[in-house]
Write an enzyme that holds these catalytic residues in place. Structure first.
Site, mmCIF file in Angstrom:
data_model
loop_
_atom_site.group_PDB
_atom_site.id
_atom_site.type_symbol
_atom_site.label_atom_id
_atom_site.label_comp_id
_atom_site.label_asym_id
_atom_site.label_seq_id
_atom_site.Cartn_x
_atom_site.Cartn_y
_atom_site.Cartn_z
ATOM 1 C CB THR A 145 9.346 -6.187 4.609
ATOM 2 O OG1 THR A 145 8.817 -4.990 5.198
ATOM 3 C CG2 THR A 145 10.667 -6.526 5.272
ATOM 4 N NE ARG A 193 3.181 -0.361 0.808
ATOM 5 C CZ ARG A 193 2.387 -1.072 0.009
ATOM 6 N NH1 ARG A 193 2.919 -1.868 -0.890
ATOM 7 N NH2 ARG A 193 1.093 -0.982 0.090
ATOM 8 C CG ASP A 199 -0.887 12.753 -3.899
ATOM 9 O OD1 ASP A 199 -0.292 13.219 -2.904
ATOM 10 O OD2 ASP A 199 -0.359 11.969 -4.704
#
Ligand code: URA
Length: 209
Positions: A108, A104, A203
């Site tokens: 933005t 990511r 995770d």
């Protein structure tokens, strides 16, 4: 509009409850995800076309059905998608596996491709994009777009759990893509987690935090 299928088989729903449980440890979590992926592979391949062949049984020559040359590709989104690949390959061992990595952009917040490695004949295959959690839909949409940009046209999306926001985003951006889920949950919280969800799938699958 792409079709939305909730794989509501009791065994899938039963195992899903255990992966939601925060007390479930990494090893069990991984095994359960693997088992659910196998069962979901059964659902997602339900409409594969069949052709008639002849087979000689010990008793007689007979006509019977085989899958009609539809080649599959599994495309996990890194990293959590990896946890569903082996389970699917148990049912469809001749599928090829491509990978899409996205991060990511911190400014933005848009997903950016950092790794795309597809089978060379990907455009001829029915591709199943795999990501356990469909939250905002940003990653799924970017992965589907990455495939379309490379000439792929037959694409399905398979997730364990989705938020309605993510389903809507994919259905709007890619109305040709059917979505398969084990559960459609309530909503996204302010931190982007699916509620009730299962926390961070990557995770929990890989024991990181
Ligand atoms: N990704 C996850 O792993 N979990 C969520 O709840 C949302 C996105």
């Amino acid at each position: 509009m792409g079709k939305l299928t909730i794989c509501d088989h009791p065994l899938i729903q039963h195992k899903l409850t255990f992966i939601r449980d925060k007390e479930t440890k990494t090893k069990d979590f991984r095994e359960l995800v693997d088992e659910i992926a196998t069962m979901m592979a059964y659902e997602i391949t339900r409409d594969l076309p069949l052709e008639t062949v002849t087979v000689s049984t010990p008793v007689v020559d007979a006509t019977s059905k085989v899958i009609s040359g539809r080649m599959l590709g599994l495309i996990p989104i890194l990293r959590a998608g990896l946890g569903m690949v082996e389970g699917m390959l148990k049912l469809i061992p001749s599928a090829k596996v491509g990978h899409i990595g996205l991060f990511r952009n911190p400014e933005t917040l848009e997903p950016v491709e950092y790794y795309v490695n597809l089978p060379s004949d990907a455009p001829e295959r029915l591709l199943i994009v795999i990501d356990p959690m469909l939250a905002t839909g940003g990653s799924a949409n970017a992965a589907i777009q990455a495939l379309k940009t490379r000439g792929c046209t037959q694409i399905k999306l398979m997730c364990l759990i989705a938020a309605p926001e993510g389903v809507k985003a994919v259905q709007e951006a890619h109305p040709d893509v059917d979505i398969f889920l084990a559960s459609l949950d309530s909503h996204l919280n302010d931190h982007g987690y699916i509620v009730p969800g299962l926390g961070d799938a990557g995770d929990r699958m890989f024991g990181t935090k």
